[in-house]
Write a protein that holds these residues in place. Structure first.
Motif, PDB file in Angstrom:
ATOM      1  N   SER A  19       3.379  -3.106   0.392  1.00 50.40           N
ATOM      2  CA  SER A  19       4.329  -2.025   0.668  1.00 50.40           C
ATOM      3  C   SER A  19       5.768  -2.421   0.343  1.00 50.40           C
ATOM      4  CB  SER A  19       4.213  -1.582   2.133  1.00 50.40           C
ATOM      5  OG  SER A  19       4.344  -2.680   2.999  1.00 50.40           O
ATOM      6  N   GLY A  20       6.005  -3.720   0.064  1.00 49.89           N
ATOM      7  CA  GLY A  20       7.335  -4.135  -0.379  1.00 49.89           C
ATOM      8  C   GLY A  20       8.095  -5.021   0.597  1.00 49.89           C
ATOM      9  N   LYS A  21       7.440  -5.454   1.654  1.00 47.82           N
ATOM     10  CA  LYS A  21       8.111  -6.232   2.708  1.00 47.82           C
ATOM     11  C   LYS A  21       8.680  -7.548   2.168  1.00 47.82           C
ATOM     12  CE  LYS A  21       4.299  -6.472   5.097  1.00 47.82           C
ATOM     13  NZ  LYS A  21       3.364  -5.808   4.186  1.00 47.82           N
ATOM     14  N   SER A  22       7.841  -8.306   1.453  1.00 47.94           N
ATOM     15  CA  SER A  22       8.294  -9.598   0.940  1.00 47.94           C
ATOM     16  C   SER A  22       9.372  -9.414  -0.115  1.00 47.94           C
ATOM     17  CB  SER A  22       7.123 -10.379   0.350  1.00 47.94           C
ATOM     18  OG  SER A  22       6.168 -10.624   1.354  1.00 47.94           O
ATOM     19  N   THR A  23       9.215  -8.374  -0.919  1.00 47.85           N
ATOM     20  CA  THR A  23      10.222  -8.083  -1.937  1.00 47.85           C
ATOM     21  C   THR A  23      11.581  -7.850  -1.273  1.00 47.85           C
ATOM     22  OG1 THR A  23       8.526  -7.109  -3.340  1.00 47.85           O
ATOM     23  CG2 THR A  23      10.801  -6.511  -3.828  1.00 47.85           C
ATOM     24  N   LEU A  24      11.580  -7.056  -0.209  1.00 48.79           N
ATOM     25  CA  LEU A  24      12.817  -6.760   0.509  1.00 48.79           C
ATOM     26  C   LEU A  24      13.447  -8.049   1.063  1.00 48.79           C
ATOM     27  CD1 LEU A  24      14.870  -4.850   1.832  1.00 48.79           C
ATOM     28  CD2 LEU A  24      13.283  -4.584   3.746  1.00 48.79           C
ATOM     29  N   LEU A  25      12.617  -8.883   1.672  1.00 54.98           N
ATOM     30  CA  LEU A  25      13.157 -10.101   2.270  1.00 54.98           C
ATOM     31  C   LEU A  25      13.715 -11.050   1.201  1.00 54.98           C
ATOM     32  CD1 LEU A  25      12.749  -9.629   5.183  1.00 54.98           C
ATOM     33  CD2 LEU A  25      11.304 -11.633   5.354  1.00 54.98           C
ATOM     34  N   GLN A  26      13.035 -11.101   0.054  1.00 53.53           N
ATOM     35  CA  GLN A  26      13.535 -11.969  -1.020  1.00 53.53           C
ATOM     36  C   GLN A  26      14.891 -11.502  -1.526  1.00 53.53           C
ATOM     37  OE1 GLN A  26      10.559 -13.225  -4.062  1.00 53.53           O
ATOM     38  NE2 GLN A  26       9.132 -12.208  -2.702  1.00 53.53           N
ATOM     39  N   ILE A  27      15.076 -10.191  -1.576  1.00 52.93           N
ATOM     40  CA  ILE A  27      16.379  -9.677  -2.017  1.00 52.93           C
ATOM     41  C   ILE A  27      17.446  -9.987  -0.958  1.00 52.93           C
ATOM     42  CG2 ILE A  27      17.694  -7.586  -2.563  1.00 52.93           C
ATOM     43  CD1 ILE A  27      15.104  -6.461  -3.800  1.00 52.93           C
ATOM     44  N   LEU A  28      17.107  -9.799   0.320  1.00 52.42           N
ATOM     45  CA  LEU A  28      18.062 -10.100   1.396  1.00 52.42           C
ATOM     46  C   LEU A  28      18.415 -11.582   1.414  1.00 52.42           C
ATOM     47  CD1 LEU A  28      16.634  -7.933   4.327  1.00 52.42           C
ATOM     48  CD2 LEU A  28      18.640  -7.455   2.919  1.00 52.42           C
ATOM     49  N   ALA A  29      17.417 -12.423   1.065  1.00 52.42           N
ATOM     50  CA  ALA A  29      17.659 -13.873   1.074  1.00 52.42           C
ATOM     51  C   ALA A  29      18.444 -14.308  -0.159  1.00 52.42           C
ATOM     52  CB  ALA A  29      16.331 -14.620   1.138  1.00 52.42           C
ATOM     53  N   GLY A  30      18.598 -13.401  -1.112  1.00 48.80           N
ATOM     54  CA  GLY A  30      19.390 -13.716  -2.295  1.00 48.80           C
ATOM     55  C   GLY A  30      18.630 -14.481  -3.363  1.00 48.80           C
ATOM     56  N   ILE A  31      17.296 -14.521  -3.256  1.00 47.54           N
ATOM     57  CA  ILE A  31      16.576 -15.247  -4.298  1.00 47.54           C
ATOM     58  C   ILE A  31      15.988 -14.304  -5.338  1.00 47.54           C
ATOM     59  CG2 ILE A  31      16.051 -17.229  -2.826  1.00 47.54           C
ATOM     60  CD1 ILE A  31      13.226 -16.197  -2.616  1.00 47.54           C
ATOM     61  N   MET A  32      16.236 -13.020  -5.162  1.00 47.39           N
ATOM     62  CA  MET A  32      15.820 -12.062  -6.183  1.00 47.39           C
ATOM     63  C   MET A  32      16.851 -10.948  -6.211  1.00 47.39           C
ATOM     64  SD  MET A  32      12.087 -10.496  -6.769  1.00 47.39           S
ATOM     65  CE  MET A  32      11.972  -9.723  -5.201  1.00 47.39           C
ATOM     66  N   ARG A  33      17.060 -10.353  -7.380  1.00 45.72           N
ATOM     67  CA  ARG A  33      18.055  -9.280  -7.468  1.00 45.72           C
ATOM     68  C   ARG A  33      17.380  -7.932  -7.499  1.00 45.72           C
ATOM     69  NH1 ARG A  33      23.134  -9.041  -7.704  1.00 45.72           N
ATOM     70  NH2 ARG A  33      23.207  -6.974  -8.625  1.00 45.72           N
ATOM     71  N   GLN A  34      18.043  -6.985  -6.864  1.00 48.19           N
ATOM     72  CA  GLN A  34      17.534  -5.623  -6.891  1.00 48.19           C
ATOM     73  C   GLN A  34      17.767  -5.020  -8.271  1.00 48.19           C
ATOM     74  OE1 GLN A  34      20.162  -6.766  -5.250  1.00 48.19           O
ATOM     75  NE2 GLN A  34      21.721  -5.212  -4.873  1.00 48.19           N
ATOM     76  N   THR A  35      17.047  -3.962  -8.575  1.00 53.90           N
ATOM     77  CA  THR A  35      17.241  -3.271  -9.842  1.00 53.90           C
ATOM     78  C   THR A  35      18.371  -2.262  -9.713  1.00 53.90           C
ATOM     79  OG1 THR A  35      14.863  -3.456 -10.112  1.00 53.90           O
ATOM     80  CG2 THR A  35      16.007  -2.050 -11.678  1.00 53.90           C
ATOM     81  N   ARG A  36      18.414  -1.595  -8.572  1.00 54.88           N
ATOM     82  CA  ARG A  36      19.477  -0.627  -8.302  1.00 54.88           C
ATOM     83  C   ARG A  36      19.893  -0.691  -6.845  1.00 54.88           C
ATOM     84  NH1 ARG A  36      16.643   4.562 -10.341  1.00 54.88           N
ATOM     85  NH2 ARG A  36      16.372   4.073 -12.539  1.00 54.88           N
ATOM     86  N   GLY A  37      21.048  -0.158  -6.555  1.00 55.05           N
ATOM     87  CA  GLY A  37      21.494  -0.070  -5.165  1.00 55.05           C
ATOM     88  C   GLY A  37      22.287  -1.283  -4.729  1.00 55.05           C
ATOM     89  N   ASP A  38      22.732  -1.243  -3.476  1.00 53.23           N
ATOM     90  CA  ASP A  38      23.583  -2.315  -2.947  1.00 53.23           C
ATOM     91  C   ASP A  38      22.909  -3.018  -1.789  1.00 53.23           C
ATOM     92  OD1 ASP A  38      25.812  -1.824  -4.612  1.00 53.23           O
ATOM     93  OD2 ASP A  38      26.210  -0.009  -3.405  1.00 53.23           O
ATOM     94  N   CYS A  39      23.266  -4.304  -1.670  1.00 50.24           N
ATOM     95  CA  CYS A  39      22.735  -5.096  -0.576  1.00 50.24           C
ATOM     96  C   CYS A  39      23.795  -6.110  -0.172  1.00 50.24           C
ATOM     97  CB  CYS A  39      21.462  -5.791  -1.065  1.00 50.24           C
ATOM     98  SG  CYS A  39      20.851  -7.011   0.069  1.00 50.24           S
ATOM     99  N   HIS A  40      24.353  -5.940   1.030  1.00 48.07           N
ATOM    100  CA  HIS A  40      25.372  -6.868   1.514  1.00 48.07           C
ATOM    101  C   HIS A  40      24.847  -7.607   2.741  1.00 48.07           C
ATOM    102  CE1 HIS A  40      28.438  -5.445  -1.190  1.00 48.07           C
ATOM    103  NE2 HIS A  40      28.073  -4.206  -0.889  1.00 48.07           N
ATOM    104  N   VAL A  41      24.944  -8.919   2.696  1.00 50.24           N
ATOM    105  CA  VAL A  41      24.505  -9.727   3.833  1.00 50.24           C
ATOM    106  C   VAL A  41      25.647 -10.672   4.178  1.00 50.24           C
ATOM    107  CG1 VAL A  41      22.812 -11.400   4.634  1.00 50.24           C
ATOM    108  CG2 VAL A  41      22.115  -9.630   3.033  1.00 50.24           C
ATOM    109  N   SER A  42      26.100 -10.639   5.434  1.00 49.72           N
ATOM    110  CA  SER A  42      27.186 -11.554   5.767  1.00 49.72           C
ATOM    111  C   SER A  42      26.741 -12.534   6.855  1.00 49.72           C
ATOM    112  CB  SER A  42      28.429 -10.780   6.221  1.00 49.72           C
ATOM    113  OG  SER A  42      28.086  -9.777   7.132  1.00 49.72           O
ATOM    114  N   GLY A  43      27.078 -13.790   6.645  1.00 49.83           N
ATOM    115  CA  GLY A  43      26.662 -14.849   7.570  1.00 49.83           C
ATOM    116  C   GLY A  43      25.720 -15.803   6.878  1.00 49.83           C
ATOM    117  N   LYS A  44      25.435 -16.894   7.568  1.00 47.58           N
ATOM    118  CA  LYS A  44      24.549 -17.905   6.978  1.00 47.58           C
ATOM    119  C   LYS A  44      23.092 -17.476   7.150  1.00 47.58           C
ATOM    120  CE  LYS A  44      24.333 -22.131   8.635  1.00 47.58           C
ATOM    121  NZ  LYS A  44      24.903 -23.399   9.002  1.00 47.58           N
ATOM    122  N   VAL A  45      22.429 -17.359   6.021  1.00 47.61           N
ATOM    123  CA  VAL A  45      21.044 -16.879   6.043  1.00 47.61           C
ATOM    124  C   VAL A  45      20.088 -18.045   5.913  1.00 47.61           C
ATOM    125  CG1 VAL A  45      19.349 -15.431   4.870  1.00 47.61           C
ATOM    126  CG2 VAL A  45      21.732 -14.722   4.977  1.00 47.61           C
TER     127      VAL A  45
END
Ligand SMILES: Nc1ncnc2c1ncn2[C@@H]1O[C@H](COP(=O)(O)OP(=O)(O)OP(=O)(O)O)[C@@H](O)[C@H]1O
Ligand SMILES: [Mg+2]
Length: 427
Positions: free
Chosen positions: A61-87
């Motif tokens: 369903s995309g759970k791991s994909t989402l987490l990888q983008i939040l972790a910064g190890i994969m880039r999204q194709t479209r849209g924005d993703c901002h994460v602040s703080g030490k991940v």
């Protein structure tokens, strides 16, 4: 103040049938040899500091994909993703460990990525080693680790580097029970100290217990974003529907009715759905019409706790007159081992002779034992004869699967009622 802000986030994977297709496409030798697949579609949500968010959804369903983008190890194709703080992230396929290096070396290198120098990481090594508890393996190359050991070390690092945001993908399932409890305890501590945690899991009980909020992903879309119990309910409904469709595909599901209780003409409850049919056999003189697992309030459930009272309800229909019908079930664990069985004769509740066209329903009221958590199945059956000698009319393997949860730590297969008396002798 949100620490994670996601806006219209979409991720497209390109799927190549053969590895060299990609090369042929890049070099212009072939046109459009890939197919496109949207793993995430237009997700928007924010997470405030200190929230614990469970992310659930079916496989793919995309759970791991989402987490990888939040972790910064994969880039999204479209849209924005901002994460602040030490991940600090504990992802599906081992958090950037290099298999050729030892565990100790990997810990230091992992720390470097998170901004710790080797002295700072060395100070943490003791705590990490104690938490991971993998003994001498800390100085062996990571490629010699079992998947459980690998995950233990990765988790130990992830929770010992003072993250502001902890992303955990399904890791808990790999460890043994003691380790699972240790992880849960540490995550509770992190949560209570105000850290932000995103937890991807298939363990719905963990979501309701641990999280303050949950997201439900389905085919890459955010289907629900709400309180954990609301989201878990919605997910269960989704799974029921999938189970039912699967049952229909296999020739079950009869009238396709999910309704559990159907007060028939005589006011007798009848269940008419068979969630799953792996294999079915019998002489056809009677057929299992439906099977359901009900909780104390007679609601269908697929999640049961050891010590809970449940009802296994089985309805059967007779294709001809049957003198001595028997209705029963076998319960198996996930490895297919028979755990327990019961039927009307064995329980001393012999059924009266049945006429053609009649429907019988039997409720087996079970006090669920405190068994090891995991998934168990129920195989219902109807036969004619007695306990010792009978002909099978209809037997359905693994018609209903449910999850057994446990609040206690259970060693071995089950927790027995034990009382302890201690004696002392001598001075
Ligand atoms: N590298 C990739 N290339 C192509 N497709 C991919 C890739 N990674 C994932 N996918 C596809 O994207 C979809 C989402 O995958 P993802 O791993 O995010 O699901 P998931 O929700 O984590 O599933 P699970 O519960 O099985 O872990 C799946 O259909 C998967 O097949
Ligand atoms: Mg996944």
């Amino acid at each position: 103040m949100p620490v994670i802000a996601v806006q219209n986030l979409s991720k497209k994977y390109q799927i190549y049938r053969q590895p060299w297709d990609k090369l042929r496409e890049i070099t212009g030798l072939g046109k459009m040899l890939h197919t496109e697949f949207w793993a995430l579609r237009e997700l928007s949500f924010t997470v405030d500091a200190g929230q614990t968010v469970g992310i659930i959804g079916q496989n793919g369903s995309g759970k791991s994909t989402l987490l990888q983008i939040l972790a910064g190890i994969m880039r999204q194709t479209r849209g924005d993703c901002h994460v602040s703080g030490k991940v600090s992230a504990l992802l599906e396929l081992g958090s950037g460990f290099n298999p050729e290096f030892t565990g100790r070396e990997n810990v230091i290198m992992n720390g470097a990525i998170l901004g710790f120098d080797s002295r700072q990481m060395n100070e943490r090594l003791d705590a990490i080693a104690r938490f991971a508890e993998i003994g001498d393996f800390l100085d062996h190359p990571v490629k010699t680790y079992s998947s459980g050991m690998f995950m233990r070390l990765a988790f130990a690092v992830a929770v010992n580097v003072d993250p502001d945001i902890l992303l955990v993908d399904e890791a808990l399932a790999v460890g043994d029970l003691v380790f699972q409890h240790r992880c849960m305890h540490r995550m509770n501590m992190l949560r209570d100290s105000g850290k932000t945690i995103l937890l991807v899991t298939h363990d719905l009980a963990a979501v309701t217990k641990f999280c303050s909020r949950a997201l439900l992903l389905d085919h890459g879309q955010l289907l629900e974003d709400s309180a954990p119990d609301v989201v878990v309910q919605k997910y269960r409904a989704l799974m029921f529907e999938r189970e039912r469709r699967y049952g229909q595909l296999e020739g079950a599901g009869r009238d396709g009715d999910l309704a559990v209780l159907d007060a028939g003409g005589s006011g007798v409850p009848v269940v008419r759905s068979i969630p799953n049919i792996d294999h079915r056999f019998g002489n056809g003189q009677a057929a299992v019409l439906g099977v359901e697992l009900l909780d104390e309030s007679e609601q269908a459930t697929r999640e049961v706790f050891g010590g809970q009272r449940v009802v296994i309800r089985i309805s059967v229909e007779f294709a001809r007159d049957v003198d001595r019908p028997i209705v029963g079930y076998t319960m198996r664990d996930r490895l297919g081992v028979d755990v327990s069985a019961c039927n009307t004769s064995y329980a001393g509740r012999v059924l009266p002779p049945a006429r053609k066209g009649q429907i019988y329903t039997s409720d087996f009221r079970v006090l669920m034992p405190r068994m090891a958590a995991g998934s168990y199945s129920i195989s219902p059956a109807v036969a004619c004869g007695d306990v010792l000698r009978h002909d099978m009319c209809d037997w359905i393997d693994n018609a209903l699967v449910f999850a057994l949860r446990s609040d206690d730590l259970i060693y071995g297969m089950l927790k027995m009622d034990v009382s302890v008396v201690n004696y002392a002798a001598g001075p």
